[in-house]
Design a protein around this motif. Structure first.
Motif, PDB file in Angstrom:
ATOM      1  N   VAL A 139      -0.991  14.526  -3.967  1.00 47.14           N
ATOM      2  CA  VAL A 139      -0.988  13.198  -3.341  1.00 47.14           C
ATOM      3  C   VAL A 139      -1.015  13.315  -1.824  1.00 47.14           C
ATOM      4  N   LEU A 140      -0.321  14.310  -1.289  1.00 51.27           N
ATOM      5  CA  LEU A 140      -0.249  14.478   0.162  1.00 51.27           C
ATOM      6  C   LEU A 140      -1.570  14.974   0.764  1.00 51.27           C
ATOM      7  N   PHE A 141      -2.227  15.921   0.117  1.00 51.23           N
ATOM      8  CA  PHE A 141      -3.357  16.603   0.738  1.00 51.23           C
ATOM      9  C   PHE A 141      -4.685  16.422   0.012  1.00 51.23           C
ATOM     10  N   LEU A 142      -4.691  16.447  -1.320  1.00 57.45           N
ATOM     11  CA  LEU A 142      -5.946  16.388  -2.047  1.00 57.45           C
ATOM     12  C   LEU A 142      -6.439  14.966  -2.263  1.00 57.45           C
ATOM     13  N   LEU A 143      -5.536  14.030  -2.505  1.00 58.19           N
ATOM     14  CA  LEU A 143      -5.954  12.647  -2.716  1.00 58.19           C
ATOM     15  C   LEU A 143      -6.631  12.048  -1.478  1.00 58.19           C
ATOM     16  N   PRO A 144      -6.096  12.260  -0.260  1.00 63.20           N
ATOM     17  CA  PRO A 144      -6.840  11.790   0.926  1.00 63.20           C
ATOM     18  C   PRO A 144      -8.224  12.418   1.043  1.00 63.20           C
ATOM     19  N   LEU A 145      -8.341  13.695   0.681  1.00 58.22           N
ATOM     20  CA  LEU A 145      -9.655  14.334   0.699  1.00 58.22           C
ATOM     21  C   LEU A 145     -10.611  13.658  -0.283  1.00 58.22           C
TER      22      LEU A 145
END
Length: 326
Positions: A31-37
């Protein structure tokens, strides 16, 4: 006792076991790093070319979308680079400790980013530069070949079959060469994080470890890379088409279009997030399997567990898993 052999299926199965054993931890990192990507992959085409994408099915939305700025590609590239390195560092660190059955803590994963960011940045930059040089080299050789034919007096029909076949052959050769290089250096991110190496050292180390495992590496590149590319392309191409089909009642269907767009984006982003998570975790498992194949893992396991095999004491307390060389 269940076992996993040194192949693509074994790598993905082991990665799945580690993720399931620490599902909340990996969910938080995703949620912190991959979802924004994932959302950025979906949103960026709409920001960079809003007119060409949106005008085909909803001209009203054009007034609500800001014009593409010349800085958007640069900002997007920086955003993708930073979040990719953050995700790679934290997920690699967590998967590596999860493989040994050690406690996986969120704070420790965040701290690993501080120590691994610069090594990852330097290593990835060198690898990307080398791949770019390879692509330019192939293009330059192709350019010299065509110009050489012209100097020898040959007439070239750029719309003819010869040029089409030559371009196809060059493209296939270039793709194959790039995939081979990427397979050679498939473990550079993991090595930079786990072994604290940077620069050319991870490239050399990855090339050594991938001996005998290149088929698995190429399979992973095709599976995860092609899968992510197809999902990104489908989102870019299919969403406008779906929306054009939904505009059956122009005066009242606007809210349906927007709700369906949000739903498609959420589902697509969720799938891509899960895909990238498994790709990152599988790279770590492949790294451990390569070490096992080269006889480097037994000594570490002897230090860790005083045994000669890899035993993963997952949280659920179920059957342990063993890595063996088949």
């Amino acid at each position: 006792m269940s076992t996993h052999s040194l192949n693509l299926r074994g790598v993905i199965s082991e990665a799945k076991c580690i993720i399931n054993a620490h599902s909340r931890h990996f969910l938080a990192l995703s949620v912190l790093f991959l979802l924004p990507l994932s959302f950025s992959i979906i949103v960026y085409p709409f920001l960079s070319h809003p007119t060409s994408i949106l005008s085909s099915y909803n001209r009203v939305l054009l007034a609500q979308v800001p014009p593409a700025d010349k800085f958007i590609p640069v900002l997007y590239a920086l955003f993708v680079l930073v979040f990719s390195l953050f995700a790679s560092a934290s997920i690699t660190y967590s998967t590596f400790h999860g493989f040994y059955g050690r406690p996986v803590k969120f704070v420790s994963s965040m701290k690993s980013i501080l120590f691994s960011f610069l090594p990852l940045l330097v290593t990835v930059s060198i690898a990307a530069l080398f791949v770019g040089v390879v692509c330019l080299g192939v293009g330059f050789i192709a350019w010299l070949s065509f110009n050489g034919l012209l100097l020898l007096g040959f007439e070239i029909d750029y719309d003819g079959l010869f040029v089409m076949l030559s371009a196809t052959l060059i493209a296939v050769l270039l793709i194959g060469l790039v995939v081979y290089v990427l397979a050679e250096w498939h473990l550079v991110n993991v090595i930079a994080v786990v072994e604290s190496q940077w620069g050319f050292a991870p490239l050399k180390r990855s090339s050594h470890l991938m001996k005998g495992m290149k088929k698995v590496g190429i399979s992973m590149i095709v599976l995860f890379g092609l899968g992510l590319g197809l999902m990104s392309f489908s989102c870019l191409m299919l969403v406008p088409y779906i929306f054009s089909c939904f505009r059956l009642v122009p005066n009242s269907a606007g809210w349906i279009d927007r709700a369906f767009l949000i739903f498609i984006c959420i589902v697509q982003a969720g799938i891509m997030t899960l895909w990238m998570l498994y790709a990152a975790a599988s790279n770590v498992v492949l790294f451990m399997y390569c070490k096992a194949l080269h006889g480097e893992l037994a000594f570490e396991i002897a230090q860790e567990f005083s045994r000669e095999y890899v035993c993963l004491p997952f949280d659920d307390g179920k059957v342990p898993r063993v890595v063996y060389v088949a």
